[in-house]
Design a protein around this motif. Sequence first.
Motif, PDB file in Angstrom:
ATOM      1  N   GLY A  66       0.657  -0.780  -0.047  1.00  0.00           N
ATOM      2  CA  GLY A  66      -0.136   0.061  -0.151  1.00  0.00           C
ATOM      3  C   GLY A  66       0.599   1.284  -0.068  1.00  0.00           C
ATOM      4  N   THR A  67       0.915   1.739  -0.909  1.00  0.00           N
ATOM      5  CA  THR A  67       1.781   3.430  -1.496  1.00  0.00           C
ATOM      6  C   THR A  67       0.847   4.144  -0.350  1.00  0.00           C
ATOM      7  N   ALA A  68      -0.117   4.606   0.403  1.00  0.00           N
ATOM      8  CA  ALA A  68      -0.247   5.587   1.077  1.00  0.00           C
ATOM      9  C   ALA A  68       0.168   5.869   2.586  1.00  0.00           C
ATOM     10  N   ILE A  69       1.639   5.666   2.326  1.00  0.00           N
ATOM     11  CA  ILE A  69       2.186   6.212   3.304  1.00  0.00           C
ATOM     12  C   ILE A  69       3.578   7.686   3.163  1.00  0.00           C
ATOM     13  N   ASP A  70       3.389   8.479   4.053  1.00  0.00           N
ATOM     14  CA  ASP A  70       3.795  10.124   4.109  1.00  0.00           C
ATOM     15  C   ASP A  70       4.858   9.564   2.967  1.00  0.00           C
ATOM     16  N   THR A  71       6.182   9.368   3.048  1.00  0.00           N
ATOM     17  CA  THR A  71       7.340   9.754   2.011  1.00  0.00           C
ATOM     18  C   THR A  71       6.747   9.992   0.638  1.00  0.00           C
ATOM     19  N   MET A  72       5.665   8.702  -0.307  1.00  0.00           N
ATOM     20  CA  MET A  72       5.391   8.807  -1.327  1.00  0.00           C
ATOM     21  C   MET A  72       4.358   9.698  -1.511  1.00  0.00           C
ATOM     22  N   THR A  73       3.114  10.133  -0.333  1.00  0.00           N
ATOM     23  CA  THR A  73       1.894  11.221  -0.778  1.00  0.00           C
ATOM     24  C   THR A  73       2.754  12.277  -1.042  1.00  0.00           C
ATOM     25  N   SER A  74       3.784  12.685  -0.483  1.00  0.00           N
ATOM     26  CA  SER A  74       4.119  13.867   0.020  1.00  0.00           C
ATOM     27  C   SER A  74       5.247  14.087  -1.467  1.00  0.00           C
ATOM     28  N   GLY A  75       5.026  12.880  -2.369  1.00  0.00           N
ATOM     29  CA  GLY A  75       6.412  13.469  -3.588  1.00  0.00           C
ATOM     30  C   GLY A  75       7.431  13.089  -3.126  1.00  0.00           C
ATOM     31  N   ASN A  76       8.008  12.513  -2.184  1.00  0.00           N
ATOM     32  CA  ASN A  76       9.663  12.070  -1.708  1.00  0.00           C
ATOM     33  C   ASN A  76       9.892  10.358  -2.692  1.00  0.00           C
ATOM     34  N   ASN A  77      11.212  10.354  -2.355  1.00  0.00           N
ATOM     35  CA  ASN A  77      11.893   9.236  -3.323  1.00  0.00           C
ATOM     36  C   ASN A  77      11.176   7.827  -2.049  1.00  0.00           C
ATOM     37  N   ALA A  78      11.079   6.746  -3.180  1.00  0.00           N
ATOM     38  CA  ALA A  78      10.551   5.548  -2.133  1.00  0.00           C
ATOM     39  C   ALA A  78      11.086   4.430  -2.452  1.00  0.00           C
ATOM     40  N   GLY A  79      12.247   4.794  -3.376  1.00  0.00           N
ATOM     41  CA  GLY A  79      13.202   3.689  -3.876  1.00  0.00           C
ATOM     42  C   GLY A  79      13.556   2.567  -3.148  1.00  0.00           C
ATOM     43  N   GLY A  80      14.166   2.758  -1.997  1.00  0.00           N
ATOM     44  CA  GLY A  80      14.367   1.868  -1.367  1.00  0.00           C
ATOM     45  C   GLY A  80      12.966   0.991  -0.484  1.00  0.00           C
ATOM     46  N   VAL A  81      12.507   1.973  -0.524  1.00  0.00           N
ATOM     47  CA  VAL A  81      11.498   0.631   0.593  1.00  0.00           C
ATOM     48  C   VAL A  81      10.630  -0.194  -0.591  1.00  0.00           C
ATOM     49  N   LEU A  82      10.679   0.333  -1.801  1.00  0.00           N
ATOM     50  CA  LEU A  82       9.902  -0.115  -2.809  1.00  0.00           C
ATOM     51  C   LEU A  82      10.964  -1.114  -4.080  1.00  0.00           C
ATOM     52  N   ASP A  83      12.460  -0.872  -3.944  1.00  0.00           N
ATOM     53  CA  ASP A  83      13.153  -1.965  -3.980  1.00  0.00           C
ATOM     54  C   ASP A  83      12.841  -3.145  -2.950  1.00  0.00           C
ATOM     55  N   THR A  84      13.204  -2.922  -2.182  1.00  0.00           N
ATOM     56  CA  THR A  84      13.101  -4.074  -0.779  1.00  0.00           C
ATOM     57  C   THR A  84      11.436  -4.909  -1.038  1.00  0.00           C
ATOM     58  N   VAL A  85      11.090  -4.125  -1.109  1.00  0.00           N
ATOM     59  CA  VAL A  85       8.984  -5.255  -0.946  1.00  0.00           C
ATOM     60  C   VAL A  85       9.727  -5.670  -2.619  1.00  0.00           C
ATOM     61  N   PHE A  86       9.386  -5.428  -3.734  1.00  0.00           N
ATOM     62  CA  PHE A  86       9.861  -5.869  -5.204  1.00  0.00           C
ATOM     63  C   PHE A  86      10.793  -6.667  -5.113  1.00  0.00           C
ATOM     64  N   ASP A  87      12.388  -6.641  -4.959  1.00  0.00           N
ATOM     65  CA  ASP A  87      12.601  -7.934  -5.165  1.00  0.00           C
ATOM     66  C   ASP A  87      12.628  -9.221  -4.002  1.00  0.00           C
ATOM     67  N   ASN A  88      11.405  -8.724  -2.757  1.00  0.00           N
ATOM     68  CA  ASN A  88      11.119 -10.154  -2.175  1.00  0.00           C
ATOM     69  C   ASN A  88       9.914 -11.075  -2.381  1.00  0.00           C
ATOM     70  N   GLY A  89       9.654 -10.280  -3.286  1.00  0.00           N
ATOM     71  CA  GLY A  89       8.790 -10.652  -3.880  1.00  0.00           C
ATOM     72  C   GLY A  89       7.501 -10.029  -3.986  1.00  0.00           C
ATOM     73  N   ILE A  90       6.641  -9.097  -3.900  1.00  0.00           N
ATOM     74  CA  ILE A  90       6.270  -8.143  -3.990  1.00  0.00           C
ATOM     75  C   ILE A  90       5.680  -7.554  -5.508  1.00  0.00           C
ATOM     76  N   ASN A  91       4.806  -7.862  -6.740  1.00  0.00           N
ATOM     77  CA  ASN A  91       4.812  -7.003  -7.258  1.00  0.00           C
ATOM     78  C   ASN A  91       3.647  -6.301  -7.859  1.00  0.00           C
ATOM     79  N   THR A  92       2.661  -6.179  -6.442  1.00  0.00           N
ATOM     80  CA  THR A  92       1.533  -5.855  -6.642  1.00  0.00           C
ATOM     81  C   THR A  92       1.080  -4.373  -5.975  1.00  0.00           C
ATOM     82  N   PHE A  93       0.898  -3.216  -6.468  1.00  0.00           N
ATOM     83  CA  PHE A  93       1.096  -1.801  -5.859  1.00  0.00           C
ATOM     84  C   PHE A  93      -0.508  -1.394  -5.587  1.00  0.00           C
ATOM     85  N   ASP A  94      -1.015  -1.388  -4.860  1.00  0.00           N
ATOM     86  CA  ASP A  94      -2.045  -0.423  -4.339  1.00  0.00           C
ATOM     87  C   ASP A  94      -2.066   1.379  -4.116  1.00  0.00           C
ATOM     88  N   ILE A  95      -2.850   2.015  -5.227  1.00  0.00           N
ATOM     89  CA  ILE A  95      -2.424   3.069  -4.973  1.00  0.00           C
ATOM     90  C   ILE A  95      -3.805   3.824  -5.273  1.00  0.00           C
TER      91      ILE A  95
END
Length: 315
Positions: free
Chosen positions: A19-48
């Motif tokens: 779920g992408t309703a986190i402060d980092t993303m809603t405020s427009g900041n780079n969330a690449g570290g978190v997104l990389d981690t969840v994707f690299d661990n098998g989560i391929n679906t993102f709710d927005i």
Amino acid sequence: MKYINLPKLKNPISRLVFGTAIDTMTSGNNAGGVLDTVFDNGINTFDIARVYGMSERVLGEWIRSRNIRDKVNIITKGCHHDNERKRMTPKDLFADVDTSLHELNTDYIDLYLLHRDDESKPVSDIIEALNELQAQGKILTFGASNWTHIRIVEATDYAKKHGLNGFSVSSPCFSAAKRVFDPWGGSVDISGDENKSAREWYIENNMPVIAYSSLARGFLSGKFKSYDNKSFEDVFGANAPVEYDCPENIALLKRIEDVSNDRGITVAQTALAWLMNHKMNVCAILSPTQYHHIKSDMDAVDIQLTDDEFEYIAG
């Protein structure tokens, strides 16, 4: 990670959805570290959603930078009502889809959800509009968030009668805990004894459920303890999930803590395992931002509860 299949999608959906309703993303900041981690661990679906601030743009930029559009599923939502009026109309739908496509920097949305319903409107116009968008290739498949199963039946019946596609998935509020009130307005919850008939309908019709507030907005994360005699505000602060503050939920939490202690696993893992072991076909939306929480949540997908444990938690 385990996955489920939905018609017309290129990739199966991971049973844990980020779920992408986190402060980092809603405020427009780079969330690449978190997104990389969840994707690299098998989560391929993102709710927005269209109403999640800058999250669509942040997610789109990350997908483009990783060159992984063909490997992920984007779930976005539109037609959320505003302070002036209800927006569950074809005009608002077309506008929201085009804006989301632009913000996400993509040609198509894998799964599009209507964010709210307007029960004063017939289902016909919105089902026709969703099928038009699907025919245009702008959305691959679609469903509903915060629609009752009664209205979903109406939409399904209309679609079948007119040779159209209906909803392939539903995204209500669902966890082991029940809410005592709706903190947002217009949301649909299928938790609790009073919503048993809704859950039975999902089981009978084998419609996948993408559950939001799957850990009861943190109440079932392990942060709150049944035995501490602390208030919700003491533990969570100003944004406390007070809609879960009732004696029945404290008793539920105690049962989850019992199973967690017996199993040697966390409260959050037990609560998630209960969802994953449900007779409904459930995926859970979560927003972990730390690696150990991501890994712990992922491990919960593979935990098999016994029938006795499941029923004990259910009470």
